[in-house]
Design a protein around this motif. Structure first.
Motif, PDB file in Angstrom:
ATOM      1  N   TYR A  61     -29.544  31.856   2.868  1.00  0.00           N
ATOM      2  CA  TYR A  61     -29.833  33.284   3.014  1.00  0.00           C
ATOM      3  C   TYR A  61     -30.859  33.506   4.128  1.00  0.00           C
ATOM      4  CZ  TYR A  61     -31.205  38.073   1.975  1.00  0.00           C
ATOM      5  OH  TYR A  61     -31.472  39.421   2.081  1.00  0.00           O
TER       6      TYR A  61
ATOM      7  N   LEU B 278     -29.096  33.005   7.480  1.00  0.00           N
ATOM      8  CA  LEU B 278     -28.215  34.116   7.826  1.00  0.00           C
ATOM      9  C   LEU B 278     -29.016  35.360   8.209  1.00  0.00           C
ATOM     10  CD1 LEU B 278     -25.526  33.666   5.035  1.00  0.00           C
ATOM     11  CD2 LEU B 278     -25.313  33.073   7.456  1.00  0.00           C
ATOM     12  N   ASN B 279     -30.141  35.559   7.540  1.00  0.00           N
ATOM     13  CA  ASN B 279     -31.006  36.691   7.879  1.00  0.00           C
ATOM     14  C   ASN B 279     -31.516  36.563   9.315  1.00  0.00           C
ATOM     15  OD1 ASN B 279     -32.452  39.131   7.127  1.00  0.00           O
ATOM     16  ND2 ASN B 279     -34.307  37.877   7.139  1.00  0.00           N
TER      17      ASN B 279
ATOM     18  N   SER C 232     -28.586  37.179  11.719  1.00  0.00           N
ATOM     19  CA  SER C 232     -28.259  38.599  11.758  1.00  0.00           C
ATOM     20  C   SER C 232     -29.238  39.372  12.628  1.00  0.00           C
ATOM     21  CB  SER C 232     -28.260  39.165  10.333  1.00  0.00           C
ATOM     22  OG  SER C 232     -27.974  40.550  10.333  1.00  0.00           O
ATOM     23  N   LYS C 233     -30.513  39.088  12.475  1.00  0.00           N
ATOM     24  CA  LYS C 233     -31.532  39.799  13.244  1.00  0.00           C
ATOM     25  C   LYS C 233     -31.467  39.476  14.731  1.00  0.00           C
ATOM     26  CE  LYS C 233     -34.963  40.423   9.565  1.00  0.00           C
ATOM     27  NZ  LYS C 233     -36.323  40.054   9.070  1.00  0.00           N
TER      28      LYS C 233
ATOM     29  N   ILE D  10     -20.304  33.822   3.858  1.00  0.00           N
ATOM     30  CA  ILE D  10     -21.389  34.576   4.492  1.00  0.00           C
ATOM     31  C   ILE D  10     -21.434  35.999   3.939  1.00  0.00           C
ATOM     32  CG2 ILE D  10     -22.136  35.598   6.688  1.00  0.00           C
ATOM     33  CD1 ILE D  10     -21.085  33.070   8.079  1.00  0.00           C
TER      34      ILE D  10
ATOM     35  N   PHE E  88     -24.036  39.360   4.342  1.00  0.00           N
ATOM     36  CA  PHE E  88     -24.045  39.436   5.804  1.00  0.00           C
ATOM     37  C   PHE E  88     -22.595  39.448   6.311  1.00  0.00           C
ATOM     38  CE2 PHE E  88     -27.938  37.389   4.437  1.00  0.00           C
ATOM     39  CZ  PHE E  88     -28.914  38.088   5.140  1.00  0.00           C
ATOM     40  N   ASN E  89     -22.140  40.613   6.733  1.00  0.00           N
ATOM     41  CA  ASN E  89     -20.739  40.752   7.126  1.00  0.00           C
ATOM     42  C   ASN E  89     -20.517  40.783   8.629  1.00  0.00           C
ATOM     43  OD1 ASN E  89     -19.486  40.926   4.486  1.00  0.00           O
ATOM     44  ND2 ASN E  89     -20.545  42.891   4.270  1.00  0.00           N
TER      45      ASN E  89
ATOM     46  N   ILE F 208     -21.833  38.677  11.023  1.00  0.00           N
ATOM     47  CA  ILE F 208     -22.130  37.439  11.761  1.00  0.00           C
ATOM     48  C   ILE F 208     -20.827  36.758  12.198  1.00  0.00           C
ATOM     49  CG2 ILE F 208     -23.144  35.131  11.603  1.00  0.00           C
ATOM     50  CD1 ILE F 208     -25.215  36.291   9.688  1.00  0.00           C
TER      51      ILE F 208
END
Length: 392
Positions: free
Chosen positions: A181, A184-185, A188-189, A248, A253-254, A256
Motif C-alpha cells: 500500500y 502504491l501510494n 500514485s503521487k 492494485i 489505486f486504479n 497506476i
C-alpha cells in the motif's frame, strides 16, 4: 476551402493507428558475463536494431558514458544490497549526485529501479527499506532538479500475488499488503508505473500438463474467459498483467499503469526444464514483438499499450542456477544471433536463412490483422485529403 477540409481531417489523420511506425520496446542489458562486447559496441548493436529503450541492473559509469548523445533511453537500478544505506536522505541525495547527475541530460536516463524483486528476496529484511529508499531517491532528484523526466519505481515478481487466476481474482499476499500500500501510494503521487517481471515460461515448466503451450507462446488458441469480467485472454502474459492491475485496484489505486520490466523465454535448459528450447524461445519472443508492433493493450486496458522489456540482450555465462538462466539472450557475446526474431536484416545472424519477418510461422494473430486494417485506413485518409486538396 482546401485548408478547411485539411484541418477538419487532420486530427483523424494524426490519431489513426497506422501500424506503419514500429513502437519502441525495451530490452534488458544484463552484464553477468565475462565475454560481452564493450558498451560502445552494444550501443552500435542497439542502434542497428533500432532499439531505443534498455535497462541495466546497476549504474555502470562505462555504460552511462557510452550511451551519451544517443537516442537510447536507459533505466538504471539501485542494487538490493545498498537499500538500507538509502534510508538516510543525505545518502540518497549523494547517490543521485554520484550516479545520475553527472550523466544527464546527455545520457537519457528515464527511470530508476530501486532494487529488484525485493518482496521475494531471500533476505526479507530488505522489504522495510524499499519504500523509504524510493522516497529518498525521488526527493534527491527533486532537490537536484532532475525529477521531471526520471521516474522512480521497483520491479516485482509475480510471487507478490496471493491469487492470479482468473485475472479478476488478482490480489497481493496479505503479509506484504501494508508495504505494498505504501509503495502504491508513492507511485500514485509521483505518477510512476508499477513494474513486474512476468515469465509465462515458469508457469508452463511447472505445470505442462495443465497449461497450453500455445497459450503461453502467444500462438492461436481458444484461450480463457474470466468468469467475473467476461474478458477473453488468448495469452498468459496479458492475464498476468491484468491480475496485477486488479490487485492494485483492490488496494484502492486504479490509475497506476502496469508495465513489464522482464519477460522472455530460454533457448536452452536442463533435462527437467520442460519447454526450454530454441524453437519455443524464437516463437515466444517473435510473437511478443509482433504484439508490441501492433501497440496492443491487455483485455482490461485495451487502449493502453503494454510497455514490455524483453529479457535479455545477451546470453550471460556467469549467471548461477540451471542452464536456462544463462540462455535467455537474443544474442551471443560475439553479437551473432542466438535466433532471429526479425529485429534487423543488418544484424549478424548465426543462421542466414532465418526469416526476417516478425510474423510467426503460426497463423497471424488478430492483432496483426488489425494492424493491416489500420494501414488501409491510414492510406484511405491520406488519399482522401490529397483528392480534396487537388479538387479545391
Amino acid at each position: 476551402m482546401a485548408t478547411f477540409f485539411y484541418f477538419i481531417l487532420l486530427p483523424f489523420f494524426l490519431s489513426a493507428d497506422t501500424g506503419i511506425l514500429v513502437a519502441s520496446f525495451g530490452i534488458n542489458y544484463g552484464q553477468v558475463a565475462n565475454n560481452l562486447p564493450p558498451p560502445t559496441k552494444v550501443l552500435e548493436l542497439l542502434s542497428t536494431l533500432k532499439i531505443t529503450k534498455t535497462r541495466i541492473y546497476d549504474t555502470n559509469p562505462e555504460i552511462l558514458k557510452a550511451f551519451a548523445d544517443s537516442n537510447v533511453e536507459i533505466i538504471v537500478t539501485v542494487e538490493n544490497q545498498i537499500l538500507n544505506l538509502l534510508n538516510d536522505p543525505q545518502q540518497a541525495v549523494q547517490w543521485v549526485n554520484t550516479n545520475i547527475k553527472p550523466y544527464v541530460p546527455e545520457t537519457k536516463i528515464t527511470g530508476i529501479q530501486v532494487g529488484n524483486e525485493v518482496f521475494t528476496e531471500i533476505d526479507s529484511s530488505l522489504i522495510q527499506y524499499l519504500v523509504p529508499a524510493m522516497i529518498n531517491i525521488h526527493n534527491g532528484l527533486v532537490q537536484l532538479g532532475l525529477d521531471t523526466n526520471i521516474h522512480v519505481s521497483t520491479p516485482s515478481s509475480l510471487e507478490v500475488l496471493e491469487e492470479s487466476y482468473p485475472p479478476s481474482a488478482g490480489s497481493f499476499r496479505s503479509e506484504i499488503s501494508g508495504v505494498m500500500y505504501q509503495l502504491l501510494n508513492f507511485l500514485s503521487k509521483t505518477k510512476s508505473p508499477f513494474w513486474i517481471n512476468a515469465y509465462p515460461y515458469f508457469a508452463y515448466k511447472n505445470n505442462p500438463n495443465q497449461i497450453s503451450l500455445d497459450y503461453v507462446l502467444f500462438n492461436p488458441n481458444q484461450g480463457m474467459v474470466d468468469p467475473n469480467t467476461n474478458l477473453h485472454y488468448d495469452n498468459m502474459l496479458y492475464a498476468m498483467v491484468d491480475a496485477v492491475t486488479f490487485a492494485i485496484g483492490k488496494l484502492g489505486f486504479n490509475g497506476i499503469e502496469v508495465r513489464v520490466s522482464e519477460t522472455g523465454w530460454p533457448s536452452k535448459g536442463d533435462s527437467d526444464e520442460i519447454g526450454a528450447s530454441l524453437k519455443n524461445a524464437e516463437i515466444y519472443n517473435k510473437n511478443l514483438l509482433t504484439r508490441q508492433m501492433a501497440n496492443e493493450g491487455t483485455p482490461l486496458r485495451p487502449r493502453m499499450r503494454l510497455e514490455s522489456y524483453l529479457f535479455a540482450l545477451f546470453n550471460e555465462d556467469l549467471k548461477n542456477g540451471p542452464t536456462s538462466e544463462r540462455n535467455y539472450g537474443l544474442f551471443e557475446p560475439d553479437e551473432s544471433m542466438t535466433y532471429n526474431v526479425g529485429l534487423s536484416s543488418f544484424a549478424k545472424s548465426s543462421n542466414p536463412s532465418t526469416s526476417i519477418s516478425l510474423t510467426s510461422s503460426a497463423t497471424r494473430t488478430k492483432a496483426a490483422q488489425k494492424e493491416n486494417q489500420s494501414m488501409v485506413n491510414w492510406m484511405f485518409v491520406y488519399l482522401l485529403i490529397s483528392s480534396l486538396c487537388a479538387f479545391v
